[in-house]
Motif scaffolding. Sequence first.
Motif, PDB file in Angstrom:
ATOM      1  N   THR A   8      43.563 105.143  51.909  1.00 25.47           N
ATOM      2  CA  THR A   8      45.012 105.294  51.914  1.00 25.47           C
ATOM      3  C   THR A   8      45.386 106.511  52.729  1.00 25.47           C
ATOM      4  O   THR A   8      44.637 107.473  52.831  1.00 25.47           O
ATOM      5  N   GLN A  16      34.105 106.797  52.147  1.00 27.20           N
ATOM      6  CA  GLN A  16      34.694 107.611  53.212  1.00 27.20           C
ATOM      7  C   GLN A  16      33.646 108.500  53.866  1.00 27.20           C
ATOM      8  O   GLN A  16      33.654 108.679  55.088  1.00 27.20           O
ATOM      9  N   LEU A  40      38.631  99.534  62.549  1.00 27.29           N
ATOM     10  CA  LEU A  40      39.244  98.507  61.692  1.00 27.29           C
ATOM     11  C   LEU A  40      38.702  98.604  60.266  1.00 27.29           C
ATOM     12  O   LEU A  40      39.452  98.461  59.298  1.00 27.29           O
ATOM     13  N   LEU A  41      37.416  98.857  60.140  1.00 24.48           N
ATOM     14  CA  LEU A  41      36.809  98.975  58.817  1.00 24.48           C
ATOM     15  C   LEU A  41      37.372 100.175  58.069  1.00 24.48           C
ATOM     16  O   LEU A  41      37.631 100.097  56.864  1.00 24.48           O
ATOM     17  N   ARG A  42      37.594 101.272  58.768  1.00 27.05           N
ATOM     18  CA  ARG A  42      38.151 102.470  58.118  1.00 27.05           C
ATOM     19  C   ARG A  42      39.560 102.197  57.591  1.00 27.05           C
ATOM     20  O   ARG A  42      39.960 102.744  56.566  1.00 27.05           O
ATOM     21  N   GLU A  43      40.323 101.371  58.296  1.00 29.12           N
ATOM     22  CA  GLU A  43      41.687 101.060  57.845  1.00 29.12           C
ATOM     23  C   GLU A  43      41.698 100.195  56.594  1.00 29.12           C
ATOM     24  O   GLU A  43      42.617 100.296  55.787  1.00 29.12           O
ATOM     25  N   THR A  44      40.689  99.339  56.435  1.00 30.44           N
ATOM     26  CA  THR A  44      40.687  98.398  55.312  1.00 30.44           C
ATOM     27  C   THR A  44      39.749  98.807  54.195  1.00 30.44           C
ATOM     28  O   THR A  44      39.690  98.129  53.178  1.00 30.44           O
ATOM     29  N   ALA A  45      39.004  99.887  54.355  1.00 29.68           N
ATOM     30  CA  ALA A  45      38.036 100.312  53.338  1.00 29.68           C
ATOM     31  C   ALA A  45      38.754 100.778  52.080  1.00 29.68           C
ATOM     32  O   ALA A  45      39.859 101.306  52.145  1.00 29.68           O
ATOM     33  N   PRO A  46      38.114 100.585  50.922  1.00 31.64           N
ATOM     34  CA  PRO A  46      38.725 101.085  49.682  1.00 31.64           C
ATOM     35  C   PRO A  46      38.845 102.605  49.732  1.00 31.64           C
ATOM     36  O   PRO A  46      37.954 103.297  50.206  1.00 31.64           O
ATOM     37  N   SER A  52      35.383  98.205  65.849  1.00 33.06           N
ATOM     38  CA  SER A  52      35.074  97.583  64.562  1.00 33.06           C
ATOM     39  C   SER A  52      35.074  98.618  63.437  1.00 33.06           C
ATOM     40  O   SER A  52      35.578  98.362  62.345  1.00 33.06           O
TER      41      SER A  52
END
Length: 96
Positions: A60, A4, A51-57, A48
């Motif tokens: 939540t 993050q 989108l990466l921030r939405e799917t990053a571990p 991009s």
Amino acid sequence: MSVQDDLMSVQRCLDDLNRSVGRLEQEIGSGGLEMRRVRTDADHLRESVALLRETAPGATSPQPPDLVRIPDTPYNDALWTDSDDEGLGARDRHAP
């Protein structure tokens, strides 16, 4: 550094990039092919990273804190036997 933190750093860099591209557009104009490509590439990078921030571990959505239910019934008076009334002084003395 966490994922993050890295993503926030990338986001700050992208914000700086967009400001710089905006200044370039004002100086050189936004009609040329090269400038349009730079603007489009900067916009694609922004999308991009979003989108990466939405799917990053660990990405939540923050959970709202658990609510603590406080009953409407009065408190037990025995809880307050060893305390003074705040701001009023001790029970055996008078306030000035």
